[in-house]
Design a protein around this motif. Structure first.
Motif, PDB file in Angstrom:
ATOM      1  N   THR A 489       0.762  -1.103  -0.169  1.00 37.23           N
ATOM      2  CA  THR A 489      -0.007   0.038   0.034  1.00 37.23           C
ATOM      3  C   THR A 489       0.893   1.363  -0.155  1.00 37.23           C
ATOM      4  N   TYR A 490       0.295   2.208  -0.577  1.00 33.64           N
ATOM      5  CA  TYR A 490       0.890   3.760  -0.549  1.00 33.64           C
ATOM      6  C   TYR A 490      -0.110   4.502  -0.025  1.00 33.64           C
ATOM      7  N   ARG A 491       0.178   5.238   1.187  1.00 34.89           N
ATOM      8  CA  ARG A 491      -0.788   6.114   1.662  1.00 34.89           C
ATOM      9  C   ARG A 491      -0.212   7.298   2.047  1.00 34.89           C
ATOM     10  N   ALA A 492      -0.713   8.521   1.930  1.00 32.73           N
ATOM     11  CA  ALA A 492      -0.274   9.818   2.196  1.00 32.73           C
ATOM     12  C   ALA A 492      -1.088  10.791   2.828  1.00 32.73           C
ATOM     13  N   GLU A 499       2.550  16.659   0.820  1.00 29.00           N
ATOM     14  CA  GLU A 499       2.340  15.251   1.025  1.00 29.00           C
ATOM     15  C   GLU A 499       3.317  14.302   1.504  1.00 29.00           C
ATOM     16  N   LEU A 500       3.027  13.660   2.638  1.00 31.82           N
ATOM     17  CA  LEU A 500       4.060  12.645   3.200  1.00 31.82           C
ATOM     18  C   LEU A 500       3.287  11.336   3.032  1.00 31.82           C
ATOM     19  N   GLY A 501       4.124  10.600   2.084  1.00 31.13           N
ATOM     20  CA  GLY A 501       3.323   9.205   1.682  1.00 31.13           C
ATOM     21  C   GLY A 501       4.284   8.075   2.305  1.00 31.13           C
ATOM     22  N   ILE A 502       3.732   7.032   2.634  1.00 25.28           N
ATOM     23  CA  ILE A 502       4.421   5.935   3.080  1.00 25.28           C
ATOM     24  C   ILE A 502       4.098   4.680   2.228  1.00 25.28           C
ATOM     25  N   LYS A 516       9.029   2.586   2.566  1.00 24.82           N
ATOM     26  CA  LYS A 516       9.586   3.680   1.799  1.00 24.82           C
ATOM     27  C   LYS A 516       8.942   5.010   2.246  1.00 24.82           C
ATOM     28  N   ILE A 517       9.666   5.971   2.364  1.00 28.57           N
ATOM     29  CA  ILE A 517       8.992   7.210   2.696  1.00 28.57           C
ATOM     30  C   ILE A 517       9.214   8.264   1.616  1.00 28.57           C
ATOM     31  N   ARG A 518       7.845   8.768   1.326  1.00 31.59           N
ATOM     32  CA  ARG A 518       8.004   9.892   0.332  1.00 31.59           C
ATOM     33  C   ARG A 518       7.769  11.164   1.211  1.00 31.59           C
ATOM     34  N   SER A 519       9.025  11.961   0.901  1.00 28.63           N
ATOM     35  CA  SER A 519       9.016  13.141   1.906  1.00 28.63           C
ATOM     36  C   SER A 519       8.686  14.459   0.982  1.00 28.63           C
ATOM     37  N   PRO A 520       7.727  15.083   1.522  1.00 26.00           N
ATOM     38  CA  PRO A 520       7.402  16.268   0.728  1.00 26.00           C
ATOM     39  C   PRO A 520       8.750  17.253   0.375  1.00 26.00           C
ATOM     40  N   CYS A 521       9.383  17.356   1.323  1.00 23.26           N
ATOM     41  CA  CYS A 521      10.432  18.270   1.169  1.00 23.26           C
ATOM     42  C   CYS A 521      11.518  17.935   0.144  1.00 23.26           C
ATOM     43  N   PHE A 522      11.835  16.660   0.126  1.00 23.99           N
ATOM     44  CA  PHE A 522      12.677  16.272  -0.924  1.00 23.99           C
ATOM     45  C   PHE A 522      12.106  16.378  -2.425  1.00 23.99           C
ATOM     46  N   SER A 523      10.952  16.587  -2.539  1.00 23.06           N
ATOM     47  CA  SER A 523      10.457  16.973  -4.009  1.00 23.06           C
ATOM     48  C   SER A 523      10.333  18.424  -4.055  1.00 23.06           C
ATOM     49  N   ASN A 524      10.061  19.120  -2.937  1.00 21.62           N
ATOM     50  CA  ASN A 524       9.772  20.546  -2.826  1.00 21.62           C
ATOM     51  C   ASN A 524      11.310  21.155  -3.087  1.00 21.62           C
ATOM     52  N   VAL A 550      12.966  20.687   5.692  1.00 18.30           N
ATOM     53  CA  VAL A 550      13.571  20.347   7.088  1.00 18.30           C
ATOM     54  C   VAL A 550      14.550  18.984   6.663  1.00 18.30           C
ATOM     55  N   LEU A 551      15.961  19.168   7.015  1.00 18.99           N
ATOM     56  CA  LEU A 551      16.619  18.349   6.295  1.00 18.99           C
ATOM     57  C   LEU A 551      16.356  16.666   6.895  1.00 18.99           C
ATOM     58  N   GLY A 552      16.020  16.769   8.039  1.00 20.86           N
ATOM     59  CA  GLY A 552      15.602  15.285   8.704  1.00 20.86           C
ATOM     60  C   GLY A 552      14.606  14.407   7.510  1.00 20.86           C
ATOM     61  N   GLU A 553      13.657  15.384   6.972  1.00 17.57           N
ATOM     62  CA  GLU A 553      12.716  14.787   6.134  1.00 17.57           C
ATOM     63  C   GLU A 553      13.506  14.830   4.621  1.00 17.57           C
ATOM     64  N   VAL A 554      14.041  15.570   4.291  1.00 19.33           N
ATOM     65  CA  VAL A 554      14.793  15.681   2.990  1.00 19.33           C
ATOM     66  C   VAL A 554      15.656  14.149   2.874  1.00 19.33           C
ATOM     67  N   ASP A 555      16.426  14.111   3.828  1.00 14.48           N
ATOM     68  CA  ASP A 555      17.350  13.007   3.772  1.00 14.48           C
ATOM     69  C   ASP A 555      17.099  11.857   4.571  1.00 14.48           C
ATOM     70  N   ARG A 556      16.115  11.798   5.414  1.00 16.13           N
ATOM     71  CA  ARG A 556      15.555  10.661   6.037  1.00 16.13           C
ATOM     72  C   ARG A 556      16.515   9.743   6.678  1.00 16.13           C
TER      73      ARG A 556
END
Lengths: 556, 233
Positions: A489-492, A499-502, A516-524, A550-556
């Motif tokens: 499943t992929y839910r956000a 959009e923070l998706g898992i 897998k973490i889809r981080s909004p900051c990574f895309s932004n 937030v780098l914690g979310e960009v890099d995970r």
């Protein structure tokens, strides 16, 4: 299921479903279909037909949001999953599954179709080891260039020593910018720099005072969050980690992302009362996160370490106190449980409500003050209006979400469009602005604070009158959760930044097979180049601040 | 205090009169300061220069503005309103390591960042002090088993004070900084001449041999400060 199972197009059943339409559009490129809990259709395509498939889905069927790219390794193959959505209606989801062989994991790059695939595929290469053909920049992204092996692959030996060097950076434009007139300079911004909001490293090439090239270098806070989650059990051990992705007190929003995905996977109901508490606490977190964005942005654009910054932190303290009363922690709440929340509101409840109401009552006057200090400030307007332009089409291509997308006029908010929690029962509005510039992004955040306050107020009203014998905070959840093997499943959810998706694949045990973490900051963050190339360097700093990463979310 | 016409025709009588009136008779309290009050009537302080410098260092610390991860948010809260680290003579964050005395390491250190952090640390002028904030700087914390995570700040730079927590509350950080000041003021935390990460090249020797070997390399005549191994805590 495995790839060799069937090569022919499955039968089209009567009654036109989304899956039929997708199969119609794609025709023979589809090898077979899979079952994903979130998606209406999941199609398996050959690795050399990725671009055709994605552009057909985007142009003919309107799937214009490449939300996430998940890569994983099975016993017999590699796999990239492209999670596609529509910006108009994110409940319309299609997963495109691209298997690649074990010996030669080569897959066609989706970058020419969706710009956002650039970084997502670099990450897939870095962590899992799939090579993407035609990729414009096939380098590692999170780990150092010298790293040996791919840590989320199956035969990775974590104990083998790695050598990490500190090399001087070359000017990537030096060769093609050498003439008598132009003279470029290479400038490192970060990883230790007050304006990068953490440990971001921006490799910048300047031509005079104009930015000629921007290359955000990330990975300075890659804490193996996905590995940590794959090593933890669903029920208890994963929930503390989401707090640490987007760590600016936005923890509960992140917890919700995991809770939503796992509850979807294991089919767990959440009591209504718990949903209201979740909604309230999540919006408190959103206000805290936006306050930090506001304060640090003021710090970035006019070095205001005194007034605005301190005011923003004063207000955050109030929220953190409320959240501490509720969850017991100032930042790392660990308050959600699968199927509900950890505990009920603190006793005496009246005191908690009063405290929250006091905060909400004071908020409008405080926001007025911020508007006087910031948005009404001429210097601020000069720095922000019409700088860092992000056109809506570009934003969509980069998969931008959250306040960044909404400030470019994209009306996309998962709280309304893909409702969860108690949001669809409440009265609030999605804020959008058409300015596409740094100023709009700040305005959107400030207005979202007002909307969040509305939501909290309604939740407090509801909780106050909630009948005492109906206060179930958790549903019955088995002590050990073992979702069915191969359930995917992929839910956000709409986190503070977007959009923070898992994506979770279960392998039949009590730990996820792939997380897998889809981080909004990574895309932004990818849009930074679009926003700042050709602009002045102070505009680059303002754009970076307005992205609110937030780098914690960009890099995970 | 009279201010009608304090200076008139070059005579300072009036000023002297006013001052005398304020001080009262008896003690010649020229500075009328609280420090003076505490010291009694002697106009001199007799102390060792080292001790004086330690006191100064502990009472005026410039912190490096250095954010890594989650802990940096709590660190900012410690600097900001309500907790206000400035009350403890330690609240001026400097953006450049060349102007800083103390580095608070607020977060997880990963492989890619470790050499950068060492470089930042190396750029700070001696004497320099390190506060490790949070579990990640002690052992790697919740991410200890990660493939990319350095198991504690001490693998890279020497740490004077560890503040445990995930993240530590602002009060805890204030306590940690106060403890560091106390140690500096008592001369317990000395400038480090031998850095632990340089010891790696002598890894296969016993500790005492390492010390002897390094001591041989030190030129007694140019040595400004010596780290006293025997008395170190």
């Amino acid at each position: 299921m495995s790839v060799e199972e069937t090569e022919e197009t499955p039968e089209i059943e009567a009654g036109v479903t989304v899956e039929d339409e997708v199969l119609d559009t794609l025709g023979d490129t589809v090898q077979t279909t899979e079952e994903h809990l979130n998606a209406d259709a999941s199609v398996v395509v050959r690795p050399d037909q990725v671009q055709d498939t994605l552009s057909a889905l985007r142009d003919d069927m309107g799937y214009d949001h490449l939300s996430c790219v998940t890569a994983q390794e099975y016993e017999d193959r590699y796999e990239s999953i492209y999670h596609m959505k529509q910006y108009d209606d994110p409940t319309q989801e299609v997963s495109v599954v691209v298997p690649a062989s074990k010996d030669e994991p080569i897959s066609q790059s989706a970058e020419p179709v969706f710009r956002t695939a650039d970084w997502h595929e670099r990450e897939a290469y870095d962590l899992v080891g799939i090579n993407y053909e035609d990729h414009p920049d096939p380098r590692r992204i999170l780990l150092p260039e010298t790293w040996q092996g791919h840590p989320l692959g199956q035969d990775y030996d974590q104990d083998s020593p790695q050598i990490v060097t500190l090399s001087e950076w070359d000017n990537p434009l030096r060769d093609d910018h050498v003439d008598d007139e132009a003279d470029t300079m290479f400038l490192n911004i970060g990883p230790h720099h007050p304006a990068t909001h953490g440990v971001l490293h921006v490799k910048t090439v300047l031509d005079g005072e104009t930015v000629a090239d921007v290359d955000p270098d990330i990975g300075y806070l890659h804490r193996c969050e996905e590995q940590m989650c794959q090593n933890g059990t669903y029920r208890h051990q994963i929930m503390p980690y989401p707090d640490r992705w987007d760590y600016v007190s936005a923890g509960i929003l992140n917890e919700w992302a995991y809770a939503r995905a796992a509850e979807d996977l294991a089919d767990i109901e959440v009591p209504e009362y718990a949903q209201v508490i979740r909604t309230m606490s999540a919006e408190l977190c959103r206000i805290a996160a936006h306050m930090l964005a506001l304060g640090t942005f003021a710090l970035d654009v006019f070095g205001d370490f005194t007034a605005t910054f301190q005011y923003a932190f004063r207000d955050r303290e109030v929220i953190q106190n409320i959240l501490e009363d509720l969850t017991g922690q100032r930042m790392m709440f660990n308050y959600f449980r699968l199927g509900g929340v950890a505990w009920d509101l603190p006793e005496p409840r009246e005191e908690f409500f009063e405290k929250t109401r006091d905060f909400l009552e004071e908020l409008p006057a405080k926001l007025e003050e911020y508007h006087d200090l910031i948005t009404g400030n001429e210097i601020f307007q000069l720095r922000c209006v019409d700088t860092g332009i992000l056109e809506p089409e570009v934003a969509k291509s980069y998969g931008a979400t959250g306040p960044v997308a909404r400030a470019s006029g994209i009306d996309y908010d998962l709280r309304r469009d893909d409702p969860y929690g108690y949001y669809d029962e409440l009265d609030w509005d999605v804020v959008t602005e058409d300015g596409c510039d740094n100023f709009s992004r700040v305005i959107v955040r400030m207005q979202e604070v007002e909307e969040s306050a509305k939501i909290i107020e309604q939740c407090v009203d509801l909780l106050e009158e909630w009948p005492e014998d109906d206060r179930t905070i958790q549903s019955n959840v088995p002590r050990t959760l073992k979702p069915d093997a191969d359930a995917e499943t992929y839910r956000a959810v709409e986190a503070a930044k977007g959009e923070l998706g898992i994506y979770i694949r279960s392998d039949g045990t009590d730990k996820p097979g792939r997380f897998k973490i889809r981080s909004p900051c990574f895309s932004n963050l990818q849009t930074l180049g679009e926003m700042s190339e050709g602009e002045y360097i102070p505009d680059l700093i303002a754009s970076l601040g307005s992205l609110d990463i937030v780098l914690g979310e960009v890099d995970r | 205090m009279s201010s009608d016409n304090p200076i008139d025709g070059g005579s300072t009588d009036m000023l002297t009169d006013t001052r005398d009136a304020r001080m009262g008779e008896g003690l010649d309290d020229r500075f009328n300061s609280r420090l003076r009050e505490a010291l009694g009537s002697s106009p001199f302080i007799l102390t060792k220069f080292d001790k004086f410098m330690n006191w100064v260092r502990g009472s005026s610390m410039f912190m490096l503005q250095f954010g890594i991860a989650c802990c940096s948010i709590e660190m900012i809260h410690t600097y900001a309103i309500k907790h206000d680290l400035d009350r403890f003579h330690a609240g001026v964050p400097r953006a450049s390591p060349r102007q800083a005395d103390v580095i608070i390491v607020p977060g997880t250190i990963v492989s890619k960042f470790a050499p950068r952090m060492k470089r930042v640390y190396d750029q700070m002028p001696e004497p320099k002090f390190v506060v490790g904030m949070g579990s990640c700087t002690i052992s790697g914390g919740p991410f200890q088993e990660g493939y990319n995570v350095i198991k504690g700040a001490e693998e890279v730079i020497p740490v004077d004070i560890h503040v445990p927590g995930c993240p530590p509350r602002p009060e805890a950080l204030v306590y940690g900084v106060a403890k560091l000041q106390e140690r500096i003021a008592n001369g317990e935390s000395s400038p480090v001449v031998v850095k632990p990460y340089e010891l790696e090249q002598f890894g296969d020797m016993e500790r005492d041999e390492v010390v002897d070997k390094l001591a041989d390399q030190i030129d007694e005549e140019t040595l400004a400060m010596r780290y006293n191994w025997a008395d170190s805590p």
